[in-house]
Design an enzyme around this catalytic site. Structure first.
Site, short mmCIF file in Angstrom:
data_model
loop_
_atom_site.label_atom_id
_atom_site.label_comp_id
_atom_site.label_asym_id
_atom_site.label_seq_id
_atom_site.Cartn_x
_atom_site.Cartn_y
_atom_site.Cartn_z
N ASP A 1 -7.43 12.61 11.10
CA ASP A 1 -7.74 11.54 12.10
C ASP A 1 -6.54 11.22 12.81
O ASP A 1 -6.04 9.86 12.93
CB ASP A 1 -7.91 10.44 11.18
N LEU B 1 -3.34 -7.55 7.81
CA LEU B 1 -2.81 -6.98 9.09
C LEU B 1 -3.84 -6.36 9.95
O LEU B 1 -3.53 -6.10 11.14
CB LEU B 1 -1.87 -5.63 8.31
N GLY B 2 -4.86 -5.71 9.24
CA GLY B 2 -5.83 -5.45 10.00
C GLY B 2 -6.88 -4.80 9.57
O GLY B 2 -6.91 -4.53 8.28
N LYS C 1 -3.79 -1.08 1.36
CA LYS C 1 -4.94 -0.79 2.13
C LYS C 1 -6.31 -0.73 0.91
O LYS C 1 -6.30 -0.21 -0.23
CB LYS C 1 -4.79 0.33 2.77
N GLU D 1 -9.74 -2.56 4.60
CA GLU D 1 -8.76 -3.65 5.52
C GLU D 1 -7.15 -3.50 4.80
O GLU D 1 -7.01 -2.83 3.53
CB GLU D 1 -9.26 -4.95 4.71
N GLY E 1 -8.88 -1.16 9.32
CA GLY E 1 -9.12 0.18 9.67
C GLY E 1 -10.34 1.11 9.28
O GLY E 1 -11.08 0.43 8.92
N GLY E 2 -10.48 2.24 9.73
CA GLY E 2 -11.68 2.97 9.59
C GLY E 2 -11.88 3.13 8.08
O GLY E 2 -12.86 3.25 7.60
#
Ligand SMILES: *[C@@H]1O[C@H](CO)[C@@H](O)[C@H](O)[C@H]1NC(C)=O
Ligand SMILES: *[C@@H]1O[C@H](CO)[C@@H](O)[C@H](O)[C@H]1NC(C)=O
Ligand SMILES: *[C@@H]1O[C@H](CO)[C@@H](O)[C@H](O)[C@H]1NC(C)=O
Ligand SMILES: *[C@@H]1O[C@H](CO)[C@@H](O)[C@H](O)[C@H]1NC(C)=O
Ligand SMILES: *[C@@H]1O[C@H](CO)[C@@H](O)[C@H](O)[C@H]1NC(C)=O
Length: 668
Positions: free
Chosen positions: A468, A347-348, A372, A354, A350-351
């Site tokens: 965040d 999906l993407g 995640k 993945e 992130g900080g």
């Protein structure tokens, strides 16, 4: 008359019958010690197996095996015979040895005969005093004897040099063609020798094959009476070895004076070829070794597969986690749900790691999840973090992305949350067609997030600081409602270590100036939310290094617009169907939240009221203290990279400072 008849009968009993009885017709389906055989040299019978062996694997050997009684022909009789035998030649080394022969001779004494290529029948001068007709099965090539090959059959008359020979083969009636036979194969071979008149025919065939209709060798000029110089003969076999050797076995043998009376060998009763050959041994050794190797490899593969699977699904599970049992997912289930963390489910990034889409079996309460993968080093503080992650489950607010559970592996933590079908807000804000985000929807999302943050700050059992807040951490559910994700994530990097360093979690542009010195607080969340308000309204990132200096920093630019009395110019140029009053209110609220002084910022509860119009914004101006000021000192683009901020967790440090790191969606 009667006396004459009786005398005749008596004469027949005494003279004719014995002559019938003497008719030497015999068949050996196997050999035994008591048989009427004369053996000499290396020839012997394996009584256990019933095999007749001519030579063994010993140098310079001769072995003879003859039917003990001679075959005699009366002067009135024509000399003829038929024989059928099954033999086998086995390799006993390399190069292979010499062959063997079927022998018809006038004596069984072969004094002066030589072994090797002379079969123990002849010598280099020709024959000994013994007269011999032989059918040789030759497996060595002797050029001085004009051998045609090292695999031939020949008819020898008082000499090892054949009168006629042919490469070993047989005519297959079935296939209508000649088929080669390897004499030294170790497999049983049938041989037929027929002699009538002056014709001697020799035929060969493999064990389970009929006698071929055409003989392999046919010589029409064999006068046995002349060769043997008599009508009395011995029949048998001879074999020899030299410096090279082979095993020569006779498995069965039948003989008769005529083809018609030749008894049949019962093939099924024949003994097996002994496997005493060193070659056999070595091949079986090689075979064993090969089988062993294969077995070993298969075992190795199985073990490897087992270890791979075990490693693939390996988890870290400790005693203290027992109480979190229901919140713990097995790695195997997550691995399967995400198709092995396949790219197709990605999906993407992130900080914190993945993110993959996962589909859990329906038996779980939820079907689609986001998994995640957060890499982490060391186990220090893990217990506390997991405890907090699990406690986050108790946080229930319609605008929070529910955290469902976790899984722990070596150097890796997996967090399972509800899947948000529309991805993250920043994806729509910056990449996609913004028509999906009309003003009313943006405002609704801002209100959603404000209420979620207010809930975290005030209504939860304990104060939860998000740390965040940014468009990238705001998810959109199926109805395009805003959902705050990643809450509590920053705690992973905040494990009771030095607060001055751990406090610096966040994303540049959203981090309150006092964060590095005073640490995270609800006020730093409010600051970040202020930046977020501006970000959503203006449709741009808080810091755009490529923009002209005056526009580069969003907070400064918005206050500058306000100062110029054109606050509305700061809005997203593509914003449609908006109310100027509302947009300006949100922009002002953003500036208010992003006030340089933490004490001057409103609380999230107040922000919710301002947004909902339940409370009027306080009076303030573009040049009120702290408004539109980024830092006590000016922030230059060069300082965007903040190397001085070292975090307690090293691995994800860099990614954490990527401005607008994407958590969902934009990785596609
Ligand atoms: C072969 O036969 C000879 C004579 O019968 C005997 O002395 C020798 O030991 C045998 N060798 C083997 C390897 O069986
Ligand atoms: C072959 O013949 C020669 C002379 O005729 C004789 O000296 C020799 O011994 C014979 N060789 C054999 C193996 O009989
Ligand atoms: C016999 O076989 C050898 C080699 O296997 C070959 O060179 C030769 O020509 C063959 N002879 C006949 C007569 O077929
Ligand atoms: C030998 O073979 C020929 C055919 O090649 C056949 O005509 C003859 O009858 C056979 N003789 C014996 C004794 O088998
Ligand atoms: C074979 O040889 C013997 C003696 O040399 C002779 O008497 C006989 O006629 C021969 N037989 C044939 C079939 O030629």
């Amino acid at each position: 008359m009667i006396r004459g008849l009786l005398l005749g009968i008596i004469w027949m009993i005494f003279f004719v019958c014995p002559s019938f009885q003497q008719e030497p017709t015999f068949v050996y389906n196997r050999f035994g010690q008591a048989d009427d055989l004369h053996l000499d040299g290396s020839a012997r019978i394996f009584t256990s197996g019933g095999v007749l062996q001519l030579t063994n694997a010993t140098n310079i050997q001769i072995g003879h095996a003859f039917f003990k009684r001679p075959i005699e022909f009366k002067s009135s009789e024509s000399v003829s015979f038929s024989t059928h035998f099954v033999c086998a030649l086995l390799r006993a080394g390399d190069p292979s040895g010499h062959g063997m022969a079927f022998v018809v001779s006038d004596s069984t004494d072969f004094k002066g005969a030589e072994p090797t290529r002379y079969f123990g029948l002849f010598n280099r001068n020709g024959s000994t005093s013994t007269r011999v007709l032989a059918v040789e099965l030759d497996i060595s090539l002797a050029p001085e004897l004009n051998d045609i090959s090292d695999n031939h059959v020949g008819i020898d008359v008082n000499s090892a040099e054949s009168v006629i020979s042919a490469n070993a083969s047989y005519f297959s009636d079935k296939e209508g063609k000649k088929i080669d036979i390897k004499l030294l194969s170790g497999h049983p071979i049938q041989v037929w020798v027929d002699y009538v008149g002056t014709t001697l025919n020799v035929s060969l065939a493999p064990l389970k094959t009929q006698k071929p209709s055409r003989p392999l060798l046919s010589s029409t000029s064999i006068n046995l009476t002349e060769i043997l110089q008599g009508r009395r003969m011995f029949v048998g076999f001879s074999g020899a070895t030299g410096s090279i050797m082979s095993y020569q076995y006779i498995l069965g043998w039948s003989f008769s004076k005529s083809m018609a009376s030749l008894p049949k060998i019962d093939i099924s009763k024949l003994p097996k070829v002994p496997h005493t050959s060193t070659k056999k041994k070595s091949t079986s050794l090689v075979l064993d070794a090969l089988l062993g190797l294969i077995a070993f490899m298969v075992l190795g593969l199985l073990v490897a597969a087992y270890l791979y699977r075990r490693n693939l699904y390996a988890e870290v599970r400790e005693e203290w986690e027992k109480e979190y049992g229901p919140h713990r997912y097995s790695y195997k289930s997550l691995y399967k749900a995400t198709k092995g963390f396949s790219r197709s489910e990605f999906l993407g990034r992130g900080g914190f790691g993945e993110v993959y889409k996962g589909t859990l079996p329906r038996s779980r309460d939820l079907r689609e999840v986001a998994v995640k993968r957060v890499s982490h080093e060391g186990e220090q503080g893990m217990k506390q973090f997991v405890a907090e992650i699990v406690s986050m489950r108790s946080l229930k607010h319609r605008s929070l992305v529910p955290l469902l559970g976790y899984c722990r592996r070596k150097h890796e933590l997996l967090l399972v949350s509800e899947y948000m079908p529309n991805g993250s807000l920043d994806h729509y804000l910056f990449n996609q067609d913004r028509s999906a985000l009309p003003w009313w929807r943006r405002l609704a999302i801002l209100k959603d997030i404000a209420s979620a943050l207010s809930y975290l700050h005030t209504e939860a059992d304990q104060v939860v600081i998000h740390r965040d807040i940014k468009a990238a951490n705001v998810m959109l559910d199926a109805e395009f409602s805003g959902r705050l994700g990643d809450f509590g994530m920053s705690r992973l990097y905040d494990r009771g270590a030095d607060p001055t360093t751990t406090a610096a979690v966040g994303t540049v542009g959203y981090m309150a100036p006092e964060l590095t010195t005073m640490g995270a607080s609800t006020a730093t969340d409010v600051y970040a939310f202020g930046v977020f308000l501006l970000e959503v309204t203006c449709g741009r990132r808080p810091v755009e290094p490529g923009f002209p200096a005056v526009k580069r920093f969003l907070i400064k630019w918005v206050s500058e617009c306000w100062r110029r009395s054109s606050l509305i110019d700061a809005k997203d140029s593509r914003l449609t169907d908006f109310s100027t009053q509302e947009v300006e209110k949100v922009l002002k609220l953003g500036l208010l939240c992003a006030n340089l002084a933490p004490d001057s910022r409103p609380t999230m509860e107040q922000v919710v009221q301002y947004l909902n119009g339940n409370l009027a914004l306080p009076e303030f101006w573009p040049n009120s203290p702290g408004i539109g000021v980024l830092t006590p000192m000016a922030l230059s683009p060069a300082s965007l990279v903040i190397p001085s901020l070292s975090l307690s967790s090293s691995s994800s440090t860099n990614s954490m400072f990527i401005t607008h790191s994407v958590l969902y969606g934009s990785g596609r």
